[in-house]
Design a protein around this motif. Structure first.
Motif, PDB file in Angstrom:
ATOM      1  N   PHE A  28       0.840  -1.205   0.000  1.00 16.04           N
ATOM      2  CA  PHE A  28       0.000   0.000   0.000  1.00 16.04           C
ATOM      3  C   PHE A  28       0.871   1.251   0.000  1.00 16.04           C
ATOM      4  O   PHE A  28       0.645   2.195  -0.758  1.00 16.04           O
ATOM      5  CB  PHE A  28      -0.926  -0.042   1.216  1.00 16.04           C
ATOM      6  N   ARG A  29       1.899   1.252   0.838  1.00 18.38           N
ATOM      7  CA  ARG A  29       2.787   2.408   0.917  1.00 18.38           C
ATOM      8  C   ARG A  29       3.523   2.617  -0.406  1.00 18.38           C
ATOM      9  O   ARG A  29       3.650   3.741  -0.891  1.00 18.38           O
ATOM     10  CB  ARG A  29       3.774   2.221   2.071  1.00 18.38           C
ATOM     11  N   ALA A  30       3.980   1.543  -1.034  1.00 17.94           N
ATOM     12  CA  ALA A  30       4.657   1.653  -2.326  1.00 17.94           C
ATOM     13  C   ALA A  30       3.700   2.138  -3.412  1.00 17.94           C
ATOM     14  O   ALA A  30       4.085   2.938  -4.278  1.00 17.94           O
ATOM     15  CB  ALA A  30       5.257   0.303  -2.712  1.00 17.94           C
ATOM     16  N   TYR A  31       2.455   1.667  -3.348  1.00 18.53           N
ATOM     17  CA  TYR A  31       1.455   2.106  -4.327  1.00 18.53           C
ATOM     18  C   TYR A  31       1.251   3.615  -4.244  1.00 18.53           C
ATOM     19  O   TYR A  31       1.227   4.312  -5.264  1.00 18.53           O
ATOM     20  CB  TYR A  31       0.136   1.366  -4.075  1.00 18.53           C
ATOM     21  N   VAL A  32       1.102   4.134  -3.028  1.00 17.47           N
ATOM     22  CA  VAL A  32       0.894   5.577  -2.849  1.00 17.47           C
ATOM     23  C   VAL A  32       2.146   6.347  -3.252  1.00 17.47           C
ATOM     24  O   VAL A  32       2.064   7.371  -3.935  1.00 17.47           O
ATOM     25  CB  VAL A  32       0.490   5.891  -1.389  1.00 17.47           C
ATOM     26  N   LYS A  33       3.308   5.847  -2.869  1.00 11.59           N
ATOM     27  CA  LYS A  33       4.565   6.543  -3.192  1.00 11.59           C
ATOM     28  C   LYS A  33       4.806   6.563  -4.699  1.00 11.59           C
ATOM     29  O   LYS A  33       5.253   7.575  -5.248  1.00 11.59           O
ATOM     30  CB  LYS A  33       5.726   5.860  -2.480  1.00 11.59           C
ATOM     31  N   ASP A  34       4.513   5.460  -5.391  1.00 14.67           N
ATOM     32  CA  ASP A  34       4.692   5.399  -6.843  1.00 14.67           C
ATOM     33  C   ASP A  34       3.756   6.345  -7.583  1.00 14.67           C
ATOM     34  O   ASP A  34       4.040   6.754  -8.705  1.00 14.67           O
ATOM     35  CB  ASP A  34       4.465   3.980  -7.358  1.00 14.67           C
ATOM     36  N   ARG A  35       2.644   6.675  -6.970  1.00 15.29           N
ATOM     37  CA  ARG A  35       1.661   7.548  -7.608  1.00 15.29           C
ATOM     38  C   ARG A  35       1.607   8.929  -6.945  1.00 15.29           C
ATOM     39  O   ARG A  35       0.596   9.608  -6.995  1.00 15.29           O
ATOM     40  CB  ARG A  35       0.288   6.888  -7.557  1.00 15.29           C
ATOM     41  N   SER A  36       2.702   9.347  -6.389  1.00  9.39           N
ATOM     42  CA  SER A  36       2.717  10.634  -5.686  1.00  9.39           C
ATOM     43  C   SER A  36       2.403  11.797  -6.619  1.00  9.39           C
ATOM     44  O   SER A  36       1.825  12.794  -6.184  1.00  9.39           O
ATOM     45  CB  SER A  36       4.055  10.854  -4.984  1.00  9.39           C
ATOM     46  N   ASN A  37       2.742  11.662  -7.907  1.00  6.65           N
ATOM     47  CA  ASN A  37       2.397  12.724  -8.852  1.00  6.65           C
ATOM     48  C   ASN A  37       0.889  12.836  -9.083  1.00  6.65           C
ATOM     49  O   ASN A  37       0.409  13.873  -9.531  1.00  6.65           O
ATOM     50  CB  ASN A  37       3.124  12.519 -10.183  1.00  6.65           C
ATOM     51  N   LEU A  38       0.137  11.798  -8.761  1.00  6.52           N
ATOM     52  CA  LEU A  38      -1.325  11.846  -8.825  1.00  6.52           C
ATOM     53  C   LEU A  38      -1.936  12.143  -7.460  1.00  6.52           C
ATOM     54  O   LEU A  38      -2.979  12.787  -7.370  1.00  6.52           O
ATOM     55  CB  LEU A  38      -1.874  10.521  -9.354  1.00  6.52           C
ATOM     56  N   VAL A  39      -1.298  11.661  -6.399  1.00  7.36           N
ATOM     57  CA  VAL A  39      -1.839  11.826  -5.044  1.00  7.36           C
ATOM     58  C   VAL A  39      -1.713  13.279  -4.580  1.00  7.36           C
ATOM     59  O   VAL A  39      -2.632  13.817  -3.952  1.00  7.36           O
ATOM     60  CB  VAL A  39      -1.145  10.860  -4.060  1.00  7.36           C
ATOM     61  N   LEU A  40      -0.604  13.929  -4.888  1.00  5.65           N
ATOM     62  CA  LEU A  40      -0.391  15.304  -4.421  1.00  5.65           C
ATOM     63  C   LEU A  40      -1.435  16.291  -4.955  1.00  5.65           C
ATOM     64  O   LEU A  40      -1.944  17.104  -4.185  1.00  5.65           O
ATOM     65  CB  LEU A  40       1.029  15.763  -4.736  1.00  5.65           C
ATOM     66  N   PRO A  41      -1.794  16.267  -6.249  1.00  5.74           N
ATOM     67  CA  PRO A  41      -2.879  17.165  -6.690  1.00  5.74           C
ATOM     68  C   PRO A  41      -4.220  16.846  -6.020  1.00  5.74           C
ATOM     69  O   PRO A  41      -4.994  17.760  -5.719  1.00  5.74           O
ATOM     70  CB  PRO A  41      -2.960  16.938  -8.206  1.00  5.74           C
ATOM     71  N   MET A  42      -4.484  15.560  -5.763  1.00  8.55           N
ATOM     72  CA  MET A  42      -5.721  15.211  -5.057  1.00  8.55           C
ATOM     73  C   MET A  42      -5.686  15.733  -3.624  1.00  8.55           C
ATOM     74  O   MET A  42      -6.697  16.211  -3.117  1.00  8.55           O
ATOM     75  CB  MET A  42      -5.933  13.692  -5.058  1.00  8.55           C
ATOM     76  N   ALA A  43      -4.525  15.657  -2.983  1.00  8.38           N
ATOM     77  CA  ALA A  43      -4.390  16.194  -1.627  1.00  8.38           C
ATOM     78  C   ALA A  43      -4.608  17.704  -1.630  1.00  8.38           C
ATOM     79  O   ALA A  43      -5.258  18.246  -0.730  1.00  8.38           O
ATOM     80  CB  ALA A  43      -3.025  15.845  -1.049  1.00  8.38           C
ATOM     81  N   ALA A  44      -4.085  18.377  -2.642  1.00  6.27           N
ATOM     82  CA  ALA A  44      -4.301  19.825  -2.757  1.00  6.27           C
ATOM     83  C   ALA A  44      -5.786  20.134  -2.960  1.00  6.27           C
ATOM     84  O   ALA A  44      -6.307  21.099  -2.385  1.00  6.27           O
ATOM     85  CB  ALA A  44      -3.475  20.395  -3.902  1.00  6.27           C
ATOM     86  N   LEU A  45      -6.476  19.316  -3.751  1.00  4.69           N
ATOM     87  CA  LEU A  45      -7.913  19.513  -3.958  1.00  4.69           C
ATOM     88  C   LEU A  45      -8.685  19.263  -2.665  1.00  4.69           C
ATOM     89  O   LEU A  45      -9.652  19.972  -2.368  1.00  4.69           O
ATOM     90  CB  LEU A  45      -8.420  18.596  -5.071  1.00  4.69           C
ATOM     91  N   ILE A  46      -8.267  18.285  -1.887  1.00  6.31           N
ATOM     92  CA  ILE A  46      -8.904  18.020  -0.603  1.00  6.31           C
ATOM     93  C   ILE A  46      -8.768  19.224   0.319  1.00  6.31           C
ATOM     94  O   ILE A  46      -9.737  19.662   0.941  1.00  6.31           O
ATOM     95  CB  ILE A  46      -8.308  16.746   0.044  1.00  6.31           C
ATOM     96  N   VAL A  47      -7.563  19.788   0.394  1.00  7.50           N
ATOM     97  CA  VAL A  47      -7.335  20.967   1.246  1.00  7.50           C
ATOM     98  C   VAL A  47      -8.132  22.160   0.733  1.00  7.50           C
ATOM     99  O   VAL A  47      -8.777  22.872   1.518  1.00  7.50           O
ATOM    100  CB  VAL A  47      -5.821  21.288   1.330  1.00  7.50           C
ATOM    101  N   LEU A  48      -8.120  22.379  -0.575  1.00  9.05           N
ATOM    102  CA  LEU A  48      -8.869  23.502  -1.160  1.00  9.05           C
ATOM    103  C   LEU A  48     -10.366  23.360  -0.890  1.00  9.05           C
ATOM    104  O   LEU A  48     -11.031  24.336  -0.525  1.00  9.05           O
ATOM    105  CB  LEU A  48      -8.608  23.571  -2.665  1.00  9.05           C
TER     106      LEU A  48
END
Length: 175
Positions: A28-48
Motif C-alpha cells: 500500500f505504501r509503495a502504491y501511494v509513493k509510486d503515484r505521488s504525482n497523482l496523489v499530491l494534486p488530489m491532496a491539494a484539492l482536498i485541502v482547497l
C-alpha cells in the motif's frame, strides 16, 4: 452488529486502522509513493475543498449577524478538520482498494453500468469505492457544501465538478 459499522467511533477506529495498514503494509505504501504525482494534486484539492467549505459555512452562518460571529469562528476549525478527515479517509480508502486490486491482479467487485462506461469510453478503471462514513460526510462535507452553495453557487458547483473530474482523471492516469 451492522449498526456498529456506522457508529462514529467505529469510523474513527477504522481510520486509525487504515493509517496502521498504510504504515505496516509495504504494498500500500509503495502504491501511494509510486503515484505521488497523482496523489499530491488530489491532496491539494482536498485541502482547497475543506477551506472553501469552511469559508462558505462561516459566511452563510454569520453573514451580517455579528452576534453569531464568535460561535461560527469557534466552529470553523471543527468544520475544517472534519472535512479534511472525511475526504482523506474516503480517498485513502479508495487508494487502498486500488492497491489491493493491483496486487491481486483482479477487480474487487463487479462493475456497474457507469463504471463500465467510464472504463470503455475514458479508459478510467474506477475500482472499488470504500464505505463512506455517512454521518461524518453529512456533517462535515455535504452540509458545509450546501451552505457554500447558498452563498457562492458557482464555487460549490466548480468544487463538485473538479472532484468528479479529478477522480476520473486519477483513475485514467493510474497505470
Amino acid at each position: 452488529m451492522e449498526m456498529q459499522r456506522y457508529h462514529p467511533l467505529a469510523t474513527l477506529q477504522e481510520a486509525a486502522n487504515l493509517y496502521n495498514r498504510y504504515q505496516a503494509g509495504a504494498g500500500f505504501r509503495a502504491y501511494v509513493k509510486d503515484r505521488s504525482n497523482l496523489v499530491l494534486p488530489m491532496a491539494a484539492l482536498i485541502v482547497l475543498t475543506a477551506i472553501a467549505c469552511t469559508a462558505g459555512t462561516v459566511v452563510c452562518l454569520a453573514g451580517a449577524r455579528a452576534f453569531l460571529m464568535l460561535f461560527v469562528l469557534l466552529l470553523a476549525p471543527f468544520v475544517l478538520i472534519g472535512s479534511l478527515f472525511v475526504q482523506a479517509y474516503v480517498f485513502f480508502g479508495w487508494l487502498e482498494n486500488r492497491a489491493l486490486a493491483k496486487g491481486l491482479k483482479h477487480a474487487l467487485e463487479r462493475e456497474g453500468p457507469v463504471k463500465r462506461w467510464l472504463r470503455k469510453n475514458l479508459r478510467a478503471e474506477m475500482g472499488k469505492f470504500p464505505p463512506v462514513p455517512w454521518f461524518f460526510a453529512a456533517l462535515f462535507l455535504f452540509l458545509p457544501l450546501l451552505m457554500t452553495a447558498q452563498v457562492a453557487p458557482k464555487i460549490a458547483a466548480a468544487l463538485v465538478a473538479a472532484y468528479v473530474g479529478a477522480v476520473v482523471l486519477f483513475a485514467r492516469f493510474d497505470r
